[in-house]
Design a protein around this motif. Structure first.
Motif, PDB file in Angstrom:
ATOM      1  N   UNK A  91       0.812  -1.210   0.000  1.00 40.12           N
ATOM      2  CA  UNK A  91       0.000   0.000   0.000  1.00 40.12           C
ATOM      3  C   UNK A  91       0.847   1.262   0.000  1.00 40.12           C
ATOM      4  N   UNK A  92       2.026   1.179   0.620  1.00 40.06           N
ATOM      5  CA  UNK A  92       2.885   2.352   0.741  1.00 40.06           C
ATOM      6  C   UNK A  92       4.258   2.048   0.172  1.00 40.06           C
ATOM      7  N   UNK A  93       4.540   2.532  -1.042  1.00 39.99           N
ATOM      8  CA  UNK A  93       5.866   2.320  -1.616  1.00 39.99           C
ATOM      9  C   UNK A  93       6.939   2.950  -0.735  1.00 39.99           C
ATOM     10  N   UNK A  94       8.146   2.426  -0.862  1.00 38.02           N
ATOM     11  CA  UNK A  94       9.264   2.937  -0.078  1.00 38.02           C
ATOM     12  C   UNK A  94       9.459   4.426  -0.358  1.00 38.02           C
ATOM     13  N   UNK A  95       9.731   5.211   0.694  1.00 36.33           N
ATOM     14  CA  UNK A  95       9.966   6.658   0.625  1.00 36.33           C
ATOM     15  C   UNK A  95       8.768   7.417   0.062  1.00 36.33           C
ATOM     16  N   UNK A  96       7.545   6.883   0.231  1.00 32.48           N
ATOM     17  CA  UNK A  96       6.351   7.577  -0.267  1.00 32.48           C
ATOM     18  C   UNK A  96       6.062   8.809   0.589  1.00 32.48           C
ATOM     19  N   UNK A  97       5.531   9.859  -0.064  1.00 38.63           N
ATOM     20  CA  UNK A  97       4.995  10.992   0.672  1.00 38.63           C
ATOM     21  C   UNK A  97       3.585  10.621   1.134  1.00 38.63           C
ATOM     22  N   UNK A  98       3.302  10.807   2.403  1.00 38.82           N
ATOM     23  CA  UNK A  98       2.028  10.351   2.959  1.00 38.82           C
ATOM     24  C   UNK A  98       1.342  11.493   3.688  1.00 38.82           C
ATOM     25  N   UNK A  99       0.054  11.659   3.416  1.00 42.59           N
ATOM     26  CA  UNK A  99      -0.801  12.563   4.172  1.00 42.59           C
ATOM     27  C   UNK A  99      -1.989  11.759   4.687  1.00 42.59           C
ATOM     28  N   UNK A 100      -2.490  12.136   5.851  1.00 42.91           N
ATOM     29  CA  UNK A 100      -3.610  11.421   6.459  1.00 42.91           C
ATOM     30  C   UNK A 100      -4.729  12.410   6.756  1.00 42.91           C
ATOM     31  N   UNK A 101      -5.925  12.057   6.343  1.00 38.44           N
ATOM     32  CA  UNK A 101      -7.126  12.802   6.719  1.00 38.44           C
ATOM     33  C   UNK A 101      -7.869  11.951   7.739  1.00 38.44           C
ATOM     34  N   UNK A 102      -8.014  12.481   8.946  1.00 38.32           N
ATOM     35  CA  UNK A 102      -8.577  11.664  10.012  1.00 38.32           C
ATOM     36  C   UNK A 102      -9.738  12.369  10.692  1.00 38.32           C
ATOM     37  N   UNK A 142     -12.486  14.359  11.707  1.00 40.51           N
ATOM     38  CA  UNK A 142     -13.347  15.411  11.186  1.00 40.51           C
ATOM     39  C   UNK A 142     -12.841  16.020   9.903  1.00 40.51           C
ATOM     40  N   UNK A 143     -11.792  15.479   9.323  1.00 39.20           N
ATOM     41  CA  UNK A 143     -11.373  15.950   8.013  1.00 39.20           C
ATOM     42  C   UNK A 143     -10.075  16.714   7.989  1.00 39.20           C
ATOM     43  N   UNK A 144      -9.405  16.971   9.148  1.00 41.40           N
ATOM     44  CA  UNK A 144      -8.165  17.721   9.091  1.00 41.40           C
ATOM     45  C   UNK A 144      -7.048  16.809   8.576  1.00 41.40           C
ATOM     46  N   UNK A 145      -6.058  17.432   7.950  1.00 45.61           N
ATOM     47  CA  UNK A 145      -4.907  16.675   7.471  1.00 45.61           C
ATOM     48  C   UNK A 145      -3.775  16.778   8.468  1.00 45.61           C
ATOM     49  N   UNK A 146      -3.058  15.702   8.649  1.00 44.34           N
ATOM     50  CA  UNK A 146      -1.881  15.714   9.505  1.00 44.34           C
ATOM     51  C   UNK A 146      -0.787  14.891   8.847  1.00 44.34           C
ATOM     52  N   UNK A 147       0.426  15.212   9.202  1.00 45.94           N
ATOM     53  CA  UNK A 147       1.543  14.417   8.719  1.00 45.94           C
ATOM     54  C   UNK A 147       1.684  13.182   9.582  1.00 45.94           C
ATOM     55  N   UNK A 148       1.929  12.050   8.992  1.00 43.19           N
ATOM     56  CA  UNK A 148       2.066  10.809   9.750  1.00 43.19           C
ATOM     57  C   UNK A 148       3.124   9.937   9.090  1.00 43.19           C
ATOM     58  N   UNK A 149       3.978   9.350   9.899  1.00 41.07           N
ATOM     59  CA  UNK A 149       5.008   8.454   9.363  1.00 41.07           C
ATOM     60  C   UNK A 149       4.449   7.046   9.241  1.00 41.07           C
ATOM     61  N   UNK A 150       4.489   6.522   8.014  1.00 44.07           N
ATOM     62  CA  UNK A 150       4.026   5.170   7.737  1.00 44.07           C
ATOM     63  C   UNK A 150       5.159   4.407   7.065  1.00 44.07           C
ATOM     64  N   UNK A 151       5.346   3.181   7.439  1.00 47.52           N
ATOM     65  CA  UNK A 151       6.208   2.276   6.671  1.00 47.52           C
ATOM     66  C   UNK A 151       5.500   0.927   6.635  1.00 47.52           C
TER      67      UNK A 151
END
Length: 639
Positions: free
Chosen positions: A149-160, A162-171
């Motif tokens: 689902x997440x390629x290596x070194x992908x840029x990731x944003x999360x909408x959680x 109520x709809x705000x976006x936050x930065x989140x580290x996923x691997x």
């Protein structure tokens, strides 16, 4: 290249030949075949082979042992598609060839939908194939146990939530997602599991997360439910890179000698700055020194109220060249609006409070008309807006309030003006304004935002530290009736609404609070008409000192229907003229800020306007500039 495959199939004791045409496009590297029975269920398949070799012998072996063949389905993939399905590396040709395609079982991974398909019935020993849109979940033994689902070194944003976006580290390690979501959802699981079908689930002491259909714009989605509350928090994960669907011009400098990074100021209030207003106008219908599409910008040479010289600067809307400047003499200019009855403008001034009509050449037509004497001279011009009517002429509404926080609080005032003869009707606005205490600011906010033709006009005023009022006026009643509702932004302090934008298609307004110390996210409130429905959303502007300073419904040209449910918003720091300003897109349907924001200059924005072609013009009061934002060109799709 079209290849005819002559095959043998058994029907009882006979073995008539079967002819199948294979003619994939040049983008397809590997092809395979699946045989379907009379019910459309796959019962046998070949491996994936080079497009022009190997398929004949595998099909011959399959059909020689088959009792029933109703349909032949050919599928094709590019090597890049197969590599993506295998986590980034394409399997060897030998592995692809000896791994038959088959109908995926519930616990098995699924191949992506083929980018090319042909199918046809078997009739008289020949399968005449045509294009196919069949959706069949196929699998093969070489597929990994779950998709990447997440390629290596992908840029990731999360909408959680109520709809705000936050930065989140996923691997992703195998079928485990390692995640850091505490900035988005406190107490969320630190690990999630990915199923063979790409569904995400996991749990923690506080949350149970389960699969959910992928929402529009997301790469994958899931939902997390708190164990102690009856609510659901949807989570959408987007993998970059992110490209904004709009083009932003460089800042168009309309006041010379301004460098906000070298001129820090303590207070960047909406009514201060070097640019006060910017009004786009269509081509003039009469003889005019500025005949084409143009933007008239109201500027001043000093940043504080009514100090320095006012000028009207004309900018070509297409070339962005400055066409000319006209000084404004007399009282302090404050706001501009297009004149509904001519090619000129209406101008609101103060000290003394008065209105004037400007011609296409920006000269005053007739006399300047004083504002009704009942408006206290302690009040200043805060806002102005045109309200289009279907049952009456267009009206011009003016808002006045007090900026002096040391003075006793007084109500704000509205004045309704007939643009045809500049006659006026005074209306009392809602609310009183706070003074002293911990409330920092001027206590007025944006007063006006039209919500819909004929129906409502929204007015807003701050009441105390964390409550403000929203009122709507029913224009079909004379005098207009007022309905009031109050809203709290929670425990954030200090809090007050900093931007107000009418969203006519949704009959809503959008306002924002100052971020608080305990919660760095600014609250964004959407208020329904007629002031009965209040809902609070959260949008993340990535830094504790960021705030929503401007918003406008995306007014793209009618042919660009894909933008109908979006608003452009500007985020900056309200109290810092040297802070970067960024513009982005809010998905109103999903209630979230889309990734892909663009830096446009410095400081908070002024009132955002749209022209007849869908361009949006953003004043930057402390930058001494304006910016043009327009939709990216439509993507051309080859037939």
């Amino acid at each position: 290249m079209r290849v005819w495959l002559a095959l043998l199939t058994t029907a009882g004791c006979s073995a008539p030949s079967l002819r199948v045409a294979v003619d994939p496009p040049a983008t397809i590297d590997r092809v395979g075949a699946v045989l379907l029975d009379a019910r459309g269920v796959p019962f046998g398949g070949t491996g994936l082979l080079p497009r022009d070799q190997g398929l004949q012998s595998q099909l011959a072996a399959l059909t020689s042992s088959a009792d029933e063949i109703a349909t032949v389905l050919l599928v094709g993939y590019s090597d890049d598609e197969l590599a993506l399905a295998n986590g980034g590396a394409i399997p060897s040709p030998e592995v692809l060839a000896r791994s038959p395609l088959h109908l995926a079982r519930p616990e098995e991974p699924v191949l992506p939908q083929p980018s090319w398909q042909n199918e046809g019935p078997l009739q008289g020993g020949e399968a005449r194939l045509g294009s196919s849109s069949r959706t069949t979940e196929l699998s093969a033994s070489w597929l990994p146990p779950c998709p990447t689902l997440l390629p290596e070194s992908a840029q990731v944003k999360v909408s959680a939530c109520s709809g705000f976006y936050c930065g989140a580290n996923f691997t992703q390690a195998g079928c485990t997602l390692l995640m850091e979501l505490n900035a988005c959802i406190a107490g969320a699981p630190e690990q999630l599991q990915v199923s063979a079908r790409g569904e995400v689930s996991g749990s923690s002491a506080d949350y149970q997360c389960s699969p959910a259909p992928t929402r529009p714009g997301a790469n994958f989605s899931f939902v997390c439910e708190p164990r102690t509350m009856d609510e659901v928090c949807p989570v959408d994960v987007l993998v970059g890179p992110y490209t904004a669907p709009f083009l932003v011009s460089p800042p168009i400098q309309v006041v010379s000698g301004i460098n906000p990074t070298e001129r820090p100021v303590a207070v960047a209030a909406p009514n201060f700055g070097y640019v006060l207003d910017a009004v786009p106008l269509p081509p003039a219908q009469t003889d005019c020194p500025y005949p084409g599409r143009r933007v008239v910008v109201l500027t001043r040479s000093e940043a504080t109220r009514c100090d320095g010289e006012n000028r009207l600067v004309v900018v070509d809307a297409e070339s962005l060249a400055v066409l000319g400047e006209v000084p404004w003499t007399g009282s302090c200019a404050a706001r501009l609006d297009p004149d509904p009855s001519s090619d000129g403008l209406l101008l609101l001034a103060e000290e003394p409070l008065e209105i004037a009509r400007l011609g296409c050449d920006l000269a005053v037509i007739g006399e300047r008309i004083p504002i009704r004497a009942e408006v206290p001279n302690t009040h200043e011009a805060m806002d102005a807006t045109l309200v289009e009517r279907s049952t009456a002429p267009t009206e011009w509404w003016l808002g006045f309030g007090r900026e002096n926080v040391e003075a006793p609080p007084e109500p704000g005032w509205l004045v309704r003006v007939n643009p045809a003869d500049l006659t006026q009707q005074r209306l009392l606005a809602l609310g009183t304004y706070p003074v002293g205490g911990i409330q920092v600011g001027f206590g007025f906010d944006r007063l006006l935002a039209p919500l819909s033709t004929d129906r409502v006009l929204a007015a807003l005023s701050t009441l105390d530290n964390n409550v403000f009022q929203v009122g709507t006026f029913d224009l079909l009643i004379d005098p207009p009736s007022l309905q009031i509702s109050s809203a709290k932004f929670g425990a954030k302090l200090p809090t007050r609404a900093n931007a107000l934008a009418g969203l006519p298609r949704r009959r809503q307004i959008m306002a924002s609070s100052v971020p608080g110390k305990t919660d760095p996210r600014p609250s964004v409130l959407r208020v329904g008409s007629p002031a009965a429905m209040l809902e609070q959303d959260f949008l993340d502007f990535t830094a504790p000192d960021r705030d929503l300073t401007g918003a406008i419904v995306w007014p793209a040209a009618p042919s660009r229907a894909e933008f109908d449910d979006y608003a452009l918003v500007v985020s900056s720091a309200r109290w810092d003229a040297t802070a970067e300003a960024r513009i982005g897109l809010v998905n109103l349907g999903l209630g979230r800020l889309e990734p892909g924001r663009v830096r446009i200059g410095y400081g908070p924005s002024g009132r955002m306007r749209a022209d007849d072609l869908g361009d949006v013009w953003v004043p930057l009061p402390w930058h001494g500039a304006i910016v043009r934002v327009r939709p990216s060109p439509p993507v051309e799709v080859s037939p």
